[in-house]
Structures are given as C-alpha cells and as structure tokens.
Design a protein around this motif. Structure first.
Motif, PDB file in Angstrom:
ATOM      1  N   ALA A 117       9.837  -4.336  11.679  1.00  0.00           N
ATOM      2  CA  ALA A 117       9.857  -4.108  10.222  1.00  0.00           C
ATOM      3  C   ALA A 117      11.302  -3.974   9.746  1.00  0.00           C
ATOM      4  CB  ALA A 117       9.058  -2.858   9.877  1.00  0.00           C
ATOM      5  N   GLU A 118      11.656  -4.797   8.786  1.00  0.00           N
ATOM      6  CA  GLU A 118      13.028  -4.813   8.259  1.00  0.00           C
ATOM      7  C   GLU A 118      12.960  -4.524   6.758  1.00  0.00           C
ATOM      8  OE1 GLU A 118      16.393  -8.200   7.201  1.00  0.00           O
ATOM      9  OE2 GLU A 118      14.511  -8.776   8.159  1.00  0.00           O
ATOM     10  N   ILE A 119      13.634  -3.464   6.328  1.00  0.00           N
ATOM     11  CA  ILE A 119      13.676  -3.179   4.890  1.00  0.00           C
ATOM     12  C   ILE A 119      14.676  -4.143   4.254  1.00  0.00           C
ATOM     13  CG2 ILE A 119      14.254  -1.478   3.113  1.00  0.00           C
ATOM     14  CD1 ILE A 119      13.350   0.704   5.047  1.00  0.00           C
ATOM     15  N   VAL A 120      14.179  -4.943   3.315  1.00  0.00           N
ATOM     16  CA  VAL A 120      14.985  -6.004   2.713  1.00  0.00           C
ATOM     17  C   VAL A 120      15.499  -5.593   1.335  1.00  0.00           C
ATOM     18  CG1 VAL A 120      14.857  -8.371   1.821  1.00  0.00           C
ATOM     19  CG2 VAL A 120      13.747  -7.802   3.978  1.00  0.00           C
ATOM     20  N   CYS A 121      14.706  -4.852   0.597  1.00  0.00           N
ATOM     21  CA  CYS A 121      15.089  -4.465  -0.758  1.00  0.00           C
ATOM     22  C   CYS A 121      14.169  -3.318  -1.200  1.00  0.00           C
ATOM     23  CB  CYS A 121      14.948  -5.636  -1.738  1.00  0.00           C
ATOM     24  SG  CYS A 121      13.418  -6.565  -1.559  1.00  0.00           S
ATOM     25  N   ASP A 122      14.549  -2.654  -2.269  1.00  0.00           N
ATOM     26  CA  ASP A 122      13.675  -1.621  -2.821  1.00  0.00           C
ATOM     27  C   ASP A 122      13.800  -1.628  -4.340  1.00  0.00           C
ATOM     28  OD1 ASP A 122      16.205  -0.562  -2.963  1.00  0.00           O
ATOM     29  OD2 ASP A 122      15.653   1.409  -2.213  1.00  0.00           O
ATOM     30  N   GLN A 123      12.892  -0.933  -4.996  1.00  0.00           N
ATOM     31  CA  GLN A 123      12.849  -1.014  -6.455  1.00  0.00           C
ATOM     32  C   GLN A 123      12.045   0.164  -7.043  1.00  0.00           C
ATOM     33  OE1 GLN A 123      10.194  -4.007  -8.064  1.00  0.00           O
ATOM     34  NE2 GLN A 123      11.605  -4.492  -9.727  1.00  0.00           N
ATOM     35  N   PRO A 124      12.680   0.947  -7.922  1.00  0.00           N
ATOM     36  CA  PRO A 124      11.870   1.913  -8.681  1.00  0.00           C
ATOM     37  C   PRO A 124      10.883   1.141  -9.555  1.00  0.00           C
ATOM     38  CG  PRO A 124      14.238   2.301  -8.980  1.00  0.00           C
ATOM     39  CD  PRO A 124      14.088   0.959  -8.321  1.00  0.00           C
ATOM     40  N   TRP A 125       9.656   1.588  -9.605  1.00  0.00           N
ATOM     41  CA  TRP A 125       8.615   0.864 -10.354  1.00  0.00           C
ATOM     42  C   TRP A 125       7.897   1.910 -11.216  1.00  0.00           C
ATOM     43  CZ3 TRP A 125       8.051  -3.986 -11.483  1.00  0.00           C
ATOM     44  CH2 TRP A 125       6.821  -4.510 -11.860  1.00  0.00           C
ATOM     45  N   PRO A 126       8.295   2.037 -12.484  1.00  0.00           N
ATOM     46  CA  PRO A 126       7.871   3.195 -13.291  1.00  0.00           C
ATOM     47  C   PRO A 126       6.472   3.084 -13.884  1.00  0.00           C
ATOM     48  CG  PRO A 126       9.340   1.820 -14.578  1.00  0.00           C
ATOM     49  CD  PRO A 126       9.236   1.173 -13.222  1.00  0.00           C
ATOM     50  N   PHE A 127       5.476   2.735 -13.057  1.00  0.00           N
ATOM     51  CA  PHE A 127       4.093   2.591 -13.554  1.00  0.00           C
ATOM     52  C   PHE A 127       3.129   3.416 -12.725  1.00  0.00           C
ATOM     53  CE2 PHE A 127       6.561  -1.247 -14.379  1.00  0.00           C
ATOM     54  CZ  PHE A 127       6.516  -1.270 -15.756  1.00  0.00           C
ATOM     55  N   GLY A 129       0.825  -1.201   0.000  1.00  0.00           N
ATOM     56  CA  GLY A 129       0.000   0.000   0.000  1.00  0.00           C
ATOM     57  C   GLY A 129       0.860   1.252   0.000  1.00  0.00           C
ATOM     58  N   PHE A 130       0.278   2.350  -0.447  1.00  0.00           N
ATOM     59  CA  PHE A 130       0.999   3.623  -0.481  1.00  0.00           C
ATOM     60  C   PHE A 130       1.248   4.126   0.944  1.00  0.00           C
ATOM     61  CE2 PHE A 130      -0.879   3.701  -4.762  1.00  0.00           C
ATOM     62  CZ  PHE A 130       0.261   4.012  -5.502  1.00  0.00           C
ATOM     63  N   ILE A 131       2.422   4.708   1.125  1.00  0.00           N
ATOM     64  CA  ILE A 131       2.736   5.343   2.402  1.00  0.00           C
ATOM     65  C   ILE A 131       2.031   6.700   2.423  1.00  0.00           C
ATOM     66  CG2 ILE A 131       4.627   6.292   3.785  1.00  0.00           C
ATOM     67  CD1 ILE A 131       6.375   4.039   2.486  1.00  0.00           C
ATOM     68  N   GLU A 132       1.384   7.009   3.536  1.00  0.00           N
ATOM     69  CA  GLU A 132       0.601   8.247   3.607  1.00  0.00           C
ATOM     70  C   GLU A 132       1.405   9.370   4.243  1.00  0.00           C
ATOM     71  OE1 GLU A 132      -3.235   7.326   5.313  1.00  0.00           O
ATOM     72  OE2 GLU A 132      -3.757   6.072   3.600  1.00  0.00           O
ATOM     73  N   PRO A 133       0.998  10.626   3.985  1.00  0.00           N
ATOM     74  CA  PRO A 133       1.731  11.761   4.570  1.00  0.00           C
ATOM     75  C   PRO A 133       1.799  11.645   6.094  1.00  0.00           C
ATOM     76  CG  PRO A 133       0.196  12.544   2.912  1.00  0.00           C
ATOM     77  CD  PRO A 133      -0.092  11.078   3.103  1.00  0.00           C
ATOM     78  N   GLY A 134       2.944  11.969   6.662  1.00  0.00           N
ATOM     79  CA  GLY A 134       3.106  11.962   8.107  1.00  0.00           C
ATOM     80  C   GLY A 134       3.232  10.573   8.705  1.00  0.00           C
ATOM     81  N   GLU A 135       3.672   9.615   7.907  1.00  0.00           N
ATOM     82  CA  GLU A 135       3.724   8.232   8.362  1.00  0.00           C
ATOM     83  C   GLU A 135       5.128   7.682   8.106  1.00  0.00           C
ATOM     84  OE1 GLU A 135       0.178   5.066   7.940  1.00  0.00           O
ATOM     85  OE2 GLU A 135       1.144   5.530   6.047  1.00  0.00           O
ATOM     86  N   THR A 136       5.665   6.905   9.060  1.00  0.00           N
ATOM     87  CA  THR A 136       6.941   6.233   8.787  1.00  0.00           C
ATOM     88  C   THR A 136       6.659   5.004   7.923  1.00  0.00           C
ATOM     89  OG1 THR A 136       6.798   4.764  10.690  1.00  0.00           O
ATOM     90  CG2 THR A 136       7.836   6.926  11.066  1.00  0.00           C
ATOM     91  N   SER A 138       5.286   5.944 -11.257  1.00  0.00           N
ATOM     92  CA  SER A 138       6.403   6.595 -10.546  1.00  0.00           C
ATOM     93  C   SER A 138       6.517   6.105  -9.105  1.00  0.00           C
ATOM     94  CB  SER A 138       6.198   8.110 -10.544  1.00  0.00           C
ATOM     95  OG  SER A 138       4.901   8.418 -10.053  1.00  0.00           O
ATOM     96  N   SER A 139       6.310   4.820  -8.890  1.00  0.00           N
ATOM     97  CA  SER A 139       6.394   4.313  -7.521  1.00  0.00           C
ATOM     98  C   SER A 139       7.835   3.981  -7.145  1.00  0.00           C
ATOM     99  CB  SER A 139       5.547   3.043  -7.372  1.00  0.00           C
ATOM    100  OG  SER A 139       4.185   3.344  -7.556  1.00  0.00           O
ATOM    101  N   LEU A 140       8.103   4.035  -5.857  1.00  0.00           N
ATOM    102  CA  LEU A 140       9.324   3.457  -5.301  1.00  0.00           C
ATOM    103  C   LEU A 140       8.854   2.368  -4.342  1.00  0.00           C
ATOM    104  CD1 LEU A 140      12.373   3.356  -4.865  1.00  0.00           C
ATOM    105  CD2 LEU A 140      12.079   5.028  -3.033  1.00  0.00           C
ATOM    106  N   MET A 141       9.076   1.124  -4.720  1.00  0.00           N
ATOM    107  CA  MET A 141       8.625   0.005  -3.894  1.00  0.00           C
ATOM    108  C   MET A 141       9.652  -0.238  -2.788  1.00  0.00           C
ATOM    109  SD  MET A 141       5.974  -0.684  -5.710  1.00  0.00           S
ATOM    110  CE  MET A 141       5.346  -2.180  -4.957  1.00  0.00           C
ATOM    111  N   ILE A 142       9.179  -0.290  -1.548  1.00  0.00           N
ATOM    112  CA  ILE A 142      10.060  -0.556  -0.408  1.00  0.00           C
ATOM    113  C   ILE A 142       9.641  -1.897   0.177  1.00  0.00           C
ATOM    114  CG2 ILE A 142      10.847   0.306   1.838  1.00  0.00           C
ATOM    115  CD1 ILE A 142       9.856   3.129   0.764  1.00  0.00           C
ATOM    116  N   GLY A 143      10.504  -2.885   0.013  1.00  0.00           N
ATOM    117  CA  GLY A 143      10.157  -4.258   0.397  1.00  0.00           C
ATOM    118  C   GLY A 143      10.583  -4.571   1.825  1.00  0.00           C
ATOM    119  N   LEU A 144       9.628  -5.017   2.633  1.00  0.00           N
ATOM    120  CA  LEU A 144       9.914  -5.287   4.048  1.00  0.00           C
ATOM    121  C   LEU A 144       9.476  -6.689   4.449  1.00  0.00           C
ATOM    122  CD1 LEU A 144       8.222  -2.165   4.047  1.00  0.00           C
ATOM    123  CD2 LEU A 144       9.710  -2.115   6.031  1.00  0.00           C
TER     124      LEU A 144
END
Ligand SMILES: [Zn+2]
Length: 298
Positions: free
Chosen positions: A222-232, A193-200, A234-240
C-alpha cells in the motif's frame, strides 16, 4: 507524492493563528482589525462573489443576531478571516445567492477551496455537536472556534475528522474500479471505505477490497499517493495504490453494483473522455487523481 497540481480543498493560504487563539486579549483586538473580513454560510452553503468566496466586512457581522458565534479561520495577509454561519431562517437582503459547497469547490481557485473546506467542516461540526457527549450540557466555543468546551464537566471537544481510505487496486497493467447503484449512469470509481478504530491505513485498505470485491491484497504494497480534505461533512480522503494478490472478483452486492478490471489503455481513454462505456468522477475528486498517477506510470 506526485508533482501534479494540488487538488481542490488541498491548499489554504491562511495562517491558522495558533498563538493568538489562547490569548483572549489578542482575540478581542483581532476582532477590531480594520481589515477583518468574514466568509458567510447559510445552511452549509457559502456565499460566492463571482468565482471567489464573498468577503464581507467583519464589522457588519459583529452584531448579527441571525448568526452563531463567528469562527476564526486564520490570518489572510495579516488580517483575520472569520466564518459566519447564518441561522437557517436568516434574511439575507443585499447578499448574493448561496451556492452548494460541491459546486463552489469546482468554481473557486484551489486556495479559496482550502478556506472553503476548513470553514464548512467547522461549521457543520459545530451544528451537529452543540452538546457535551460526556454529560449533555451545552458546550461553548473556545480558542475562537478551534474547539468547544463543556462548562459543567470541562471536557474539551475537538472538530471531527473521519479518515477514509480510497484505493486503486492494481495488478500488472490492470486496475480495479467499481460502481454503486446510486451513482450517475456510466460513472465508475476507485473503491473506498472508512478506516475503523484500531486499524492501520494499509489494513483498512486491504479489508475494504476484500469485503467489496473479494480480492486479496498485500498490505505491505500500500502506497499513499495523495490525500484530500473532503468537507462533506468532515472526511480526510487518503488515496492509495495497492497491489492485488488474487484477481477473481466476488462483489458485495449490498455496497456495489459492479466491480471490474480495466486496462491501462482504457484508463487513458477514460481520462481523455473517449471511453465508450465509462465516465470518471470530476477533476475535483481524488479518485481521478489516483488514476492519473497510475496511468502516467505506464
Ligand atoms: Zn460535559
């Protein structure tokens, strides 16, 4: 972070040429570079040359009336590489077919896919943000496409990036996957899901799981494992990976068709394509990477 090979869209060979972008004289000189090249897009789709992005001599695009201002992506082995967006009704004789970005991302090398992600996100952003959101005037490209500036109120507009948390919820040897009605039959994936304003990032992660599956998680795990630009577009996927505190599922029927716990053994079968009920997203997808990382920890 893991030691698996980089995901699609995650590696770019380009030097983004920060110091040149504010120097109008240097930018002009760069356009005359004898090895300047462009990647071409039509209606958001790139032109491919086999399994690589087509490189088109930049000099041939300079007077193109059927294209928006070229965007400087960066320097490739010292030579500039531009993204040129042809107008939707442009005629393209002599050019190969334009391929949709998702298919192109699966065909090209990971380095090419990094260029593709940058180019496509910038082109889509420009197409949808032509006018100043402060005063409504038409904005102008500045710094060779890295931003747009309003000539009337001088507001600067930067490309949009939308952070998305995508998370594998785990409890001992079990992990949580869901599916949406619109997905291909048999396909299950991690919740997101999208991260909302004012949210970690961690709080967004825990909130999404609570909303979509009714499960409580501990944000401190919560552990960030990987991330990925996703150009559909303009998302930045943050994998946890995040640990569940509760296991009972109450799904949000508006968002999800089903949510279920799967064992690590089942995930191994899914990854090897032998599970009798479930297919995972393709290798290009960060959700699959999360499952690979977690399965390997067992
Ligand atoms: Zn303005």
């Amino acid at each position: 972070m893991n030691h698996l090979p980089p995901l699609a869209f995650c590696l770019s060979p380009l030097d983004r040429a920060d110091e040149i972008r504010r120097d109008a004289v240097a930018l002009k000189a760069l356009e005359k570079h004898t090895s300047a090249q462009a990647v071409l897009f039509l209606r958001g789709d790139p032109a491919l040359d086999g399994n690589a992005l087509l490189r088109w001599p930049y000099s041939k695009t300079v007077n193109m009336t059927q294209a928006a201002d070229p965007i400087l992506l960066g320097l490739e082995n010292g030579a500039p590489l531009y993204a040129v967006d042809l107008l939707p009704d442009a005629e393209t004789p002599g050019l190969p077919e334009f391929t949709d970005t998702r298919s192109a991302g699966m065909r090209v090398s990971v380095e090419e896919s990094g260029i593709l992600a940058q180019a496509r996100s910038l082109i889509e952003w420009r197409r949808k943000h032509r006018f100043c959101s402060n005063c409504g005037a038409e904005t102008q490209q500045t710094e060779a496409g890295r931003k747009r500036t309003c000539p009337d109120c001088e507001t600067e507009h930067f490309p949009r990036i939308d952070p998305v948390a995508i998370m594998l919820v785990v409890k001992d040897d079990w992990c949580l996957l869901g599916r949406q009605e619109s997905w291909p039959e048999r396909m299950w994936s991690a919740l997101a899901g999208f991260i909302e304003p004012g949210e970690t990032i961690a709080d967004a992660c825990a909130r999404e799981i609570r909303e979509e599956a009714g499960i409580q998680c501990d944000p401190s795990t919560a552990e960030i494992v990987c991330d990925q630009p996703w150009p559909f577009p303009s998302s930045l996927m943050i994998g946890l990976i995040i640990e569940a505190v509760t296991v009972g599922i109450t799904i949000d029927e508006y968002e999800m068709e089903a949510v279920r716990w799967f064992s690590r053994d089942e995930v191994q079968e899914m990854l090897s394509g032998t599970h009798n009920e479930v297919d995972l997203p393709p290798k290009i997808a960060i959700a699959r990477r999360l499952l690979e990382v977690w399965a390997a920890r067992g």
